[in-house]
Design a protein around this motif. Structure first.
Motif, short mmCIF file in Angstrom:
data_model
loop_
_atom_site.label_atom_id
_atom_site.label_comp_id
_atom_site.label_asym_id
_atom_site.label_seq_id
_atom_site.Cartn_x
_atom_site.Cartn_y
_atom_site.Cartn_z
N CYS A 44 -8.34 43.11 44.06
CA CYS A 44 -7.87 44.49 44.33
C CYS A 44 -8.82 45.22 45.26
CB CYS A 44 -7.75 45.26 43.02
SG CYS A 44 -6.41 44.73 41.94
N ASP A 45 -10.11 45.04 45.07
CA ASP A 45 -11.11 45.74 45.89
C ASP A 45 -11.10 45.24 47.33
OD1 ASP A 45 -11.91 47.28 43.77
OD2 ASP A 45 -13.63 46.02 43.24
N SER A 46 -10.98 43.95 47.51
CA SER A 46 -11.10 43.36 48.85
C SER A 46 -9.76 43.14 49.54
CB SER A 46 -11.85 42.03 48.77
OG SER A 46 -11.12 41.09 47.99
N LEU A 47 -8.66 43.13 48.73
CA LEU A 47 -7.33 42.80 49.25
C LEU A 47 -7.36 41.49 50.02
CD1 LEU A 47 -5.98 46.31 50.36
CD2 LEU A 47 -5.44 45.03 48.29
N SER A 48 -8.11 40.55 49.45
CA SER A 48 -8.25 39.24 50.08
C SER A 48 -8.69 38.23 49.03
CB SER A 48 -9.27 39.30 51.22
OG SER A 48 -9.64 38.00 51.63
N TYR A 49 -7.95 37.11 48.92
CA TYR A 49 -8.34 36.06 47.99
C TYR A 49 -9.64 35.40 48.43
CZ TYR A 49 -3.91 36.09 45.38
OH TYR A 49 -2.86 36.44 44.57
N SER A 50 -9.81 35.21 49.72
CA SER A 50 -11.01 34.52 50.21
C SER A 50 -12.25 35.38 50.01
CB SER A 50 -10.85 34.15 51.68
OG SER A 50 -10.61 35.30 52.48
N ARG A 51 -12.15 36.69 50.30
CA ARG A 51 -13.32 37.56 50.10
C ARG A 51 -13.64 37.71 48.62
NH1 ARG A 51 -11.15 40.42 54.61
NH2 ARG A 51 -10.11 41.95 53.27
N MET A 58 -17.12 36.45 44.00
CA MET A 58 -17.23 35.93 42.63
C MET A 58 -17.89 34.55 42.58
SD MET A 58 -15.88 38.33 40.78
CE MET A 58 -15.72 37.47 39.22
N ALA A 59 -18.31 34.02 43.72
CA ALA A 59 -18.92 32.69 43.79
C ALA A 59 -17.96 31.63 43.25
CB ALA A 59 -20.25 32.65 43.05
N THR A 109 -14.21 29.16 44.35
CA THR A 109 -13.40 28.67 45.45
C THR A 109 -12.12 29.49 45.52
OG1 THR A 109 -12.22 27.07 44.09
CG2 THR A 109 -14.29 26.35 45.12
N GLN A 110 -11.49 29.52 46.69
CA GLN A 110 -10.24 30.27 46.80
C GLN A 110 -9.15 29.71 45.88
OE1 GLN A 110 -9.12 31.32 50.78
NE2 GLN A 110 -6.99 31.68 50.24
N PRO A 111 -9.00 28.38 45.73
CA PRO A 111 -8.00 27.88 44.77
C PRO A 111 -8.26 28.35 43.33
CG PRO A 111 -8.64 26.15 46.29
CD PRO A 111 -9.57 27.29 46.55
N ALA A 112 -9.56 28.47 42.97
CA ALA A 112 -9.88 28.95 41.62
C ALA A 112 -9.43 30.40 41.43
CB ALA A 112 -11.38 28.81 41.37
N VAL A 113 -9.63 31.23 42.47
CA VAL A 113 -9.18 32.62 42.40
C VAL A 113 -7.65 32.66 42.28
CG1 VAL A 113 -8.95 34.77 43.71
CG2 VAL A 113 -11.15 33.60 43.59
N SER A 114 -6.97 31.87 43.10
CA SER A 114 -5.50 31.83 43.06
C SER A 114 -5.00 31.41 41.68
CB SER A 114 -4.97 30.87 44.13
OG SER A 114 -5.36 31.29 45.42
N GLN A 115 -5.67 30.43 41.08
CA GLN A 115 -5.26 29.96 39.76
C GLN A 115 -5.44 31.06 38.71
OE1 GLN A 115 -7.53 26.67 38.25
NE2 GLN A 115 -6.05 26.18 36.64
N GLN A 116 -6.56 31.78 38.77
CA GLN A 116 -6.80 32.87 37.81
C GLN A 116 -5.72 33.94 37.94
OE1 GLN A 116 -9.02 32.98 35.44
NE2 GLN A 116 -10.99 32.15 36.05
#
Length: 314
Positions: free
Chosen positions: A20-27, A32-33, A35-42
């Motif tokens: 929400c803060d960054s409006l970007s999965y990669s950022r 959060m240290a 990977t982008q797939p891990a963020v997408s999964q969460q």
């Protein structure tokens, strides 16, 4: 309550807030240290628990859905409660710790860090998040409950607010040493009717106080230049554009250096007060309570801190 909501984890909410803060999965992944797939999964797991999508792409830009806005507000409440709990537990151990969220109007931005340094000397494990903005935005932040405490002058009377004054806020007239009015004691405010007067934007507390004061004194300047911040007023005066009306705390460094001088109007300074403000009925954190108590009880120390920002008249 839906049973699925009870299966949310704090980690999922942390990742969600980062997106929400960054409006970007990669950022968010970088922050959060992860990977982008891990963020997408969460986020996918969280959407399954909520039962609605949380983000949508329009073109290449990421937007929050209505469900995401509701979840974000709820998560802010949850983390605020946890932060408050941490402060209370620290307080029970005799060690105040936590973050003070503070918003201030721009006219007191120069003095505020010195106040915070003195408070932190007493409570070294306290941290700060300081937002400097304009009066209208400060009032909106109070309404949105975004800060623990706000420092401002001219507290609006039509809002449910608790406040108390803690320091005088003198408003003075300044100009370059070469200005025709410089060095003349006992000036009448009527002199401003023939001068170029630099003022803050509409909605500024300083502008509101000056307009009301000049109207009471039946002074009607004919040449007004509106500049949008204290810094702009100062640099306008430094550039020789005219006479600036602003708080003494903002002008102090330039008065001490001699780059600006205080003009000798008999009716000035115009005294107002800096106030500490929060929403009425707000549940204050232990850090916020301690900071407000310090402002109430340490008036003499605060005056000493402010002394370099109130140079003697010349």
């Amino acid at each position: 309550m839906r049973k699925t909501l009870m299966r949310m984890t704090l980690r999922q909410l942390q990742v969600f807030r980062a997106v929400c803060d960054s409006l970007s999965y990669s950022r968010a992944a970088e922050e959060m240290a992860l990977t982008q797939p891990a963020v997408s999964q969460q986020i996918r797991q969280l959407e399954e628990l909520v039962g609605q999508p949380l983000f949508e792409y329009v073109g290449k830009k990421l937007y929050l859905t209505e469900a995401a806005h509701d979840l974000l507000q709820a998560s802010e409440d949850i983390f605020a409660r946890l932060e408050n709990l941490d402060m209370q537990l620290s307080n029970l151990q005799g060690n105040l710790r936590g973050e003070l969220r503070l918003a201030v109007v721009s006219s007191i931005q120069y003095l505020t860090p010195h106040l915070l340094a003195a408070f932190r000397a007493r409570h070294p494990e306290v941290s700060f998040r300081l937002e400097v903005t304009r009066r209208a935005q400060v009032i909106q932040r109070l309404q949105d409950n975004r800060d623990d405490v706000v420092l401002m002058a001219l507290v609006p009377e039509d809002r449910a607010l608790e406040f108390f004054p803690f320091l005088n806020n003198p408003i003075i007239a300044v100009a370059r040493p070469e200005h025709p009015l410089a060095g003349q004691p006992g000036l009448s405010l009527k002199e401003l009717e023939t001068q170029v007067l630099l003022q803050r934007e509409q909605g500024s507390g300083t502008r509101k106080a000056c307009d009301e004061f000049l109207q009471q004194q039946r002074v009607h300047p004919q040449q007004l230049l509106q500049l949008g911040s204290s810094e702009a007023l100062l640099h306008g005066a430094l550039a020789g554009l005219g006479v600036a009306l602003l708080t003494e705390h903002a002008a102090a460094p330039w008065l001490r250096s001699g780059e600006l001088v205080r003009l000798g109007f008999a009716e000035l300074p115009l005294y107002r007060s800096w106030c500490a403000v929060h929403a009425r009925g707000k549940r204050l954190s232990p850090v916020a309570q301690a900071f407000l108590a310090w402002l109430r009880e340490e008036r003499e120390q605060i005056r000493r801190i402010a002394a370099p920002f109130t140079p003697p008249a010349r």
